[in-house]
Scaffold this motif. Structure first.
Motif, PDB file in Angstrom:
ATOM      1  N   ASP A 167      -8.165   3.878 -21.755  1.00 59.68           N
ATOM      2  CA  ASP A 167      -7.632   3.005 -20.696  1.00 59.68           C
ATOM      3  C   ASP A 167      -6.680   3.797 -19.797  1.00 59.68           C
ATOM      4  O   ASP A 167      -6.691   3.645 -18.566  1.00 59.68           O
ATOM      5  CB  ASP A 167      -6.906   1.808 -21.304  1.00 59.68           C
ATOM      6  CG  ASP A 167      -7.867   0.818 -21.966  1.00 59.68           C
ATOM      7  OD1 ASP A 167      -9.075   0.869 -21.678  1.00 59.68           O
ATOM      8  OD2 ASP A 167      -7.403  -0.004 -22.792  1.00 59.68           O
ATOM      9  N   LEU A 168      -5.832   4.631 -20.417  1.00 61.30           N
ATOM     10  CA  LEU A 168      -4.900   5.463 -19.650  1.00 61.30           C
ATOM     11  C   LEU A 168      -5.661   6.487 -18.800  1.00 61.30           C
ATOM     12  O   LEU A 168      -5.291   6.744 -17.652  1.00 61.30           O
ATOM     13  CB  LEU A 168      -3.945   6.191 -20.596  1.00 61.30           C
ATOM     14  CG  LEU A 168      -2.822   5.364 -21.224  1.00 61.30           C
ATOM     15  CD1 LEU A 168      -2.067   6.192 -22.263  1.00 61.30           C
ATOM     16  CD2 LEU A 168      -1.852   4.850 -20.162  1.00 61.30           C
ATOM     17  N   VAL A 169      -6.714   7.065 -19.375  1.00 59.90           N
ATOM     18  CA  VAL A 169      -7.521   8.037 -18.637  1.00 59.90           C
ATOM     19  C   VAL A 169      -8.126   7.380 -17.393  1.00 59.90           C
ATOM     20  O   VAL A 169      -8.100   7.955 -16.292  1.00 59.90           O
ATOM     21  CB  VAL A 169      -8.638   8.607 -19.536  1.00 59.90           C
ATOM     22  CG1 VAL A 169      -9.687   9.337 -18.699  1.00 59.90           C
ATOM     23  CG2 VAL A 169      -8.051   9.555 -20.568  1.00 59.90           C
ATOM     24  N   LEU A 170      -8.674   6.175 -17.558  1.00 62.04           N
ATOM     25  CA  LEU A 170      -9.273   5.466 -16.423  1.00 62.04           C
ATOM     26  C   LEU A 170      -8.239   5.178 -15.349  1.00 62.04           C
ATOM     27  O   LEU A 170      -8.492   5.368 -14.147  1.00 62.04           O
ATOM     28  CB  LEU A 170      -9.914   4.163 -16.911  1.00 62.04           C
ATOM     29  CG  LEU A 170     -10.552   3.279 -15.833  1.00 62.04           C
ATOM     30  CD1 LEU A 170     -11.681   4.021 -15.135  1.00 62.04           C
ATOM     31  CD2 LEU A 170     -11.074   1.976 -16.439  1.00 62.04           C
ATOM     32  N   LEU A 171      -7.052   4.735 -15.790  1.00 58.26           N
ATOM     33  CA  LEU A 171      -5.987   4.416 -14.834  1.00 58.26           C
ATOM     34  C   LEU A 171      -5.507   5.667 -14.116  1.00 58.26           C
ATOM     35  O   LEU A 171      -5.314   5.665 -12.891  1.00 58.26           O
ATOM     36  CB  LEU A 171      -4.825   3.740 -15.578  1.00 58.26           C
ATOM     37  CG  LEU A 171      -3.751   3.066 -14.722  1.00 58.26           C
ATOM     38  CD1 LEU A 171      -4.365   1.973 -13.857  1.00 58.26           C
ATOM     39  CD2 LEU A 171      -2.658   2.489 -15.610  1.00 58.26           C
ATOM     40  N   ASP A 172      -5.335   6.757 -14.864  1.00 56.95           N
ATOM     41  CA  ASP A 172      -4.872   8.008 -14.256  1.00 56.95           C
ATOM     42  C   ASP A 172      -5.917   8.568 -13.300  1.00 56.95           C
ATOM     43  O   ASP A 172      -5.583   9.143 -12.259  1.00 56.95           O
ATOM     44  CB  ASP A 172      -4.556   9.030 -15.348  1.00 56.95           C
ATOM     45  CG  ASP A 172      -3.740  10.200 -14.830  1.00 56.95           C
ATOM     46  OD1 ASP A 172      -2.781   9.960 -14.070  1.00 56.95           O
ATOM     47  OD2 ASP A 172      -4.071  11.345 -15.153  1.00 56.95           O
ATOM     48  N   LYS A 173      -7.183   8.399 -13.647  1.00 50.00           N
ATOM     49  CA  LYS A 173      -8.264   8.848 -12.766  1.00 50.00           C
ATOM     50  C   LYS A 173      -8.236   8.074 -11.449  1.00 50.00           C
ATOM     51  O   LYS A 173      -8.476   8.629 -10.379  1.00 50.00           O
ATOM     52  CB  LYS A 173      -9.606   8.665 -13.467  1.00 50.00           C
ATOM     53  CG  LYS A 173     -10.787   9.218 -12.709  1.00 50.00           C
ATOM     54  CD  LYS A 173     -12.081   9.015 -13.488  1.00 50.00           C
ATOM     55  CE  LYS A 173     -13.290   9.466 -12.687  1.00 50.00           C
ATOM     56  NZ  LYS A 173     -14.555   9.210 -13.415  1.00 50.00           N
ATOM     57  N   LEU A 233       0.831  -1.207   0.000  1.00 50.78           N
ATOM     58  CA  LEU A 233       0.000   0.000   0.000  1.00 50.78           C
ATOM     59  C   LEU A 233       0.865   1.257   0.000  1.00 50.78           C
ATOM     60  O   LEU A 233       0.593   2.212  -0.742  1.00 50.78           O
ATOM     61  CB  LEU A 233      -0.921  -0.011   1.221  1.00 50.78           C
ATOM     62  CG  LEU A 233      -1.960   1.110   1.308  1.00 50.78           C
ATOM     63  CD1 LEU A 233      -2.896   1.071   0.107  1.00 50.78           C
ATOM     64  CD2 LEU A 233      -2.755   0.981   2.600  1.00 50.78           C
ATOM     65  N   LEU A 234       1.914   1.263   0.793  1.00 62.53           N
ATOM     66  CA  LEU A 234       2.808   2.426   0.838  1.00 62.53           C
ATOM     67  C   LEU A 234       3.515   2.641  -0.495  1.00 62.53           C
ATOM     68  O   LEU A 234       3.642   3.775  -0.972  1.00 62.53           O
ATOM     69  CB  LEU A 234       3.829   2.260   1.972  1.00 62.53           C
ATOM     70  CG  LEU A 234       3.278   2.382   3.396  1.00 62.53           C
ATOM     71  CD1 LEU A 234       4.354   2.047   4.415  1.00 62.53           C
ATOM     72  CD2 LEU A 234       2.753   3.799   3.642  1.00 62.53           C
ATOM     73  N   LEU A 235       3.993   1.565  -1.089  1.00 64.12           N
ATOM     74  CA  LEU A 235       4.670   1.683  -2.384  1.00 64.12           C
ATOM     75  C   LEU A 235       3.714   2.171  -3.471  1.00 64.12           C
ATOM     76  O   LEU A 235       4.105   2.924  -4.368  1.00 64.12           O
ATOM     77  CB  LEU A 235       5.275   0.338  -2.789  1.00 64.12           C
ATOM     78  CG  LEU A 235       6.530  -0.080  -2.027  1.00 64.12           C
ATOM     79  CD1 LEU A 235       6.905  -1.526  -2.368  1.00 64.12           C
ATOM     80  CD2 LEU A 235       7.706   0.842  -2.373  1.00 64.12           C
ATOM     81  N   ASN A 236       2.452   1.746  -3.380  1.00 62.26           N
ATOM     82  CA  ASN A 236       1.476   2.126  -4.400  1.00 62.26           C
ATOM     83  C   ASN A 236       0.991   3.563  -4.252  1.00 62.26           C
ATOM     84  O   ASN A 236       0.258   4.061  -5.113  1.00 62.26           O
ATOM     85  CB  ASN A 236       0.266   1.181  -4.363  1.00 62.26           C
ATOM     86  CG  ASN A 236       0.494  -0.054  -5.204  1.00 62.26           C
ATOM     87  OD1 ASN A 236       1.291  -0.057  -6.130  1.00 62.26           O
ATOM     88  ND2 ASN A 236      -0.198  -1.115  -4.877  1.00 62.26           N
ATOM     89  N   LEU A 237       1.392   4.227  -3.157  1.00 66.75           N
ATOM     90  CA  LEU A 237       1.042   5.640  -3.033  1.00 66.75           C
ATOM     91  C   LEU A 237       1.776   6.469  -4.080  1.00 66.75           C
ATOM     92  O   LEU A 237       1.326   7.554  -4.455  1.00 66.75           O
ATOM     93  CB  LEU A 237       1.373   6.149  -1.623  1.00 66.75           C
ATOM     94  CG  LEU A 237       0.494   5.598  -0.498  1.00 66.75           C
ATOM     95  CD1 LEU A 237       0.961   6.137   0.845  1.00 66.75           C
ATOM     96  CD2 LEU A 237      -0.972   5.962  -0.732  1.00 66.75           C
ATOM     97  N   TYR A 238       2.925   5.949  -4.539  1.00 68.12           N
ATOM     98  CA  TYR A 238       3.643   6.646  -5.613  1.00 68.12           C
ATOM     99  C   TYR A 238       3.180   6.105  -6.959  1.00 68.12           C
ATOM    100  O   TYR A 238       3.277   4.908  -7.222  1.00 68.12           O
ATOM    101  CB  TYR A 238       5.159   6.456  -5.495  1.00 68.12           C
ATOM    102  CG  TYR A 238       5.872   6.901  -6.762  1.00 68.12           C
ATOM    103  CD1 TYR A 238       6.014   8.255  -7.056  1.00 68.12           C
ATOM    104  CD2 TYR A 238       6.345   5.957  -7.674  1.00 68.12           C
ATOM    105  CE1 TYR A 238       6.634   8.662  -8.226  1.00 68.12           C
ATOM    106  CE2 TYR A 238       6.964   6.356  -8.846  1.00 68.12           C
ATOM    107  CZ  TYR A 238       7.102   7.714  -9.115  1.00 68.12           C
ATOM    108  OH  TYR A 238       7.705   8.107 -10.279  1.00 68.12           O
ATOM    109  N   MET A 239       2.673   6.975  -7.775  1.00 67.11           N
ATOM    110  CA  MET A 239       2.275   6.616  -9.136  1.00 67.11           C
ATOM    111  C   MET A 239       2.825   7.668 -10.091  1.00 67.11           C
ATOM    112  O   MET A 239       2.600   8.867  -9.886  1.00 67.11           O
ATOM    113  CB  MET A 239       0.747   6.545  -9.267  1.00 67.11           C
ATOM    114  CG  MET A 239       0.119   5.361  -8.557  1.00 67.11           C
ATOM    115  SD  MET A 239       0.553   3.806  -9.367  1.00 67.11           S
ATOM    116  CE  MET A 239      -0.118   2.630  -8.169  1.00 67.11           C
ATOM    117  N   PRO A 240       3.562   7.251 -11.119  1.00 71.71           N
ATOM    118  CA  PRO A 240       4.113   8.233 -12.058  1.00 71.71           C
ATOM    119  C   PRO A 240       3.009   8.938 -12.835  1.00 71.71           C
ATOM    120  O   PRO A 240       1.947   8.364 -13.090  1.00 71.71           O
ATOM    121  CB  PRO A 240       4.987   7.365 -12.984  1.00 71.71           C
ATOM    122  CG  PRO A 240       4.391   5.999 -12.900  1.00 71.71           C
ATOM    123  CD  PRO A 240       3.882   5.867 -11.495  1.00 71.71           C
ATOM    124  N   SER A 241       3.257  10.186 -13.195  1.00 72.67           N
ATOM    125  CA  SER A 241       2.284  10.952 -13.972  1.00 72.67           C
ATOM    126  C   SER A 241       2.125  10.353 -15.368  1.00 72.67           C
ATOM    127  O   SER A 241       3.087   9.902 -15.987  1.00 72.67           O
ATOM    128  CB  SER A 241       2.742  12.403 -14.091  1.00 72.67           C
ATOM    129  OG  SER A 241       1.905  13.113 -14.976  1.00 72.67           O
TER     130      SER A 241
END
Length: 327
Positions: free
Chosen positions: A194-200, A135-143
């Motif tokens: 798909d990218l829009v959904l993931l970024d959202k 969970l902590l690692l997944n807090l970082y998501m690249p733009s």
């Protein structure tokens, strides 16, 4: 070979979780690494939901294990019977993604052949360490801004080709175009959404996305372009109106852009309509069909432009004095 962010997180998180569990002296410390591997997700939202689902499933699995193993013994058949009851419960609770994770805890408790309070506490610590590390690692998501901009550029480039090929066909009846850009646009639009959904999902408090409406608008425009093609093929060869329509498509094709100057082209389209209305009435069936196809084509072009106009406020501050800008 490109190593993705999710792979890096898995490679980093797994040894961290195992090390923490090992330093704390927990039995089955390797299970913490397994839980981390299972919990790494491609977005923040999925990560939070996954953590909750897996934690709740592990709690239910521990309760089932205590009841079944202590009442019926530590035997492989008991595991099968327990799973027959456990899995429907996870479905009822809507935490089925946690089945694989909870299975790790079930097997740890089974291999111990005795469930003490201390051992059960250690298993919950393993759950917290494994799921918490992921969970902590997944807090970082690249733009994904660059990827979305790349899809936008790719889509607009292919729109330019389509519009210019339509103009070329109207002028010269050029039939060499295979229409592959239409298929490419469909694929780009699917990838982009798909990218829009993931970024959202990476922005937990965001309900809208700046690119979603744009790609939806382009998708509807693509449908209109596909609908225009049969009409274009029925236009007469190189008459005055056809050449004006070809020039209109060229202008659109040369100026495809995320900005909005649809009002300018709607004015130009209205002038085309007035020219169309000044033509003499059709005298033959062929002329009548041509006139009908022209009317439908101009209507579809108008819908194409109106989609852009509704999507974004006009970039034209003064239509009468401003030169043509990208569509």
């Amino acid at each position: 070979m490109k190593i993705g962010t999710r792979t890096l997180k898995t490679a980093i998180g797994t040894p961290i979780a195992i090390s923490i569990a090992q330093v704390l002296g927990l039995a089955n410390f390797v299970s913490a690494g397994i839980l981390t591997i299972l919990c790494i997700q491609p977005s923040r939202k999925r990560s939070v939901m996954s953590a909750w689902h897996r934690f709740l499933a592990c709690v239910v699995a521990a309760l089932f294990s205590m009841v079944f193993f202590e009442l019926f013994g530590y035997h492989p058949i008991v595991i099968g019977i327990m799973l027959a009851f456990f899995i429907p419960v996870t479905v009822l609770l809507k935490v089925t993604p946690g089945i694989a994770t909870s299975s790790v805890i079930i097997l740890n408790l089974y291999s111990a052949e005795y469930i003490s309070f201390t051992f059960l506490t250690e298993q919950f610590l393993i759950i917290i360490i494994g799921i918490g590390t992921a969970l902590l690692l997944n807090l970082y998501m690249p733009s994904m801004e660059n990827q979305l901009k790349q899809k936008q550029d790719e889509l607009e480039h292919n729109f330019q080709i389509i519009l210019n090929e339509i103009a070329l066909y109207i002028r010269n009846k050029n039939e060499n175009w295979d229409g592959k850009e239409l298929r490419i646009c469909e694929e780009v639009l699917q990838d982009a959404m798909d990218l829009v959904l993931l970024d959202k999902e990476n922005h937990l408090l965001r309900n809208e996305h700046p690119y979603r409406d744009y790609f939806q608008m382009r998708g509807k425009q693509l449908e209109l372009l596909e609908r225009m093609l049969p009409l274009v093929s029925k236009l007469p060869n190189r008459d005055a109106i056809s050449l004006k329509i070809a020039r209109f498509f060229e202008n659109l094709g040369d100026n495809v852009h995320p900005g909005n100057t649809a009002s300018f082209y709607l004015d130009e389209l209205e002038e085309l309509r007035r020219t169309f209305d000044r033509e003499k009435l059709p005298e033959t069936q062929e002329e009548f069909e041509t006139r009908a196809n022209l009317f439908r084509l101009l209507h579809d072009i108008e819908d194409y432009l109106l989609l852009k106009k509704k999507f974004k406020k006009s970039d034209m501050t003064d239509k009468k004095t401003t030169q043509k800008r990208p569509e």
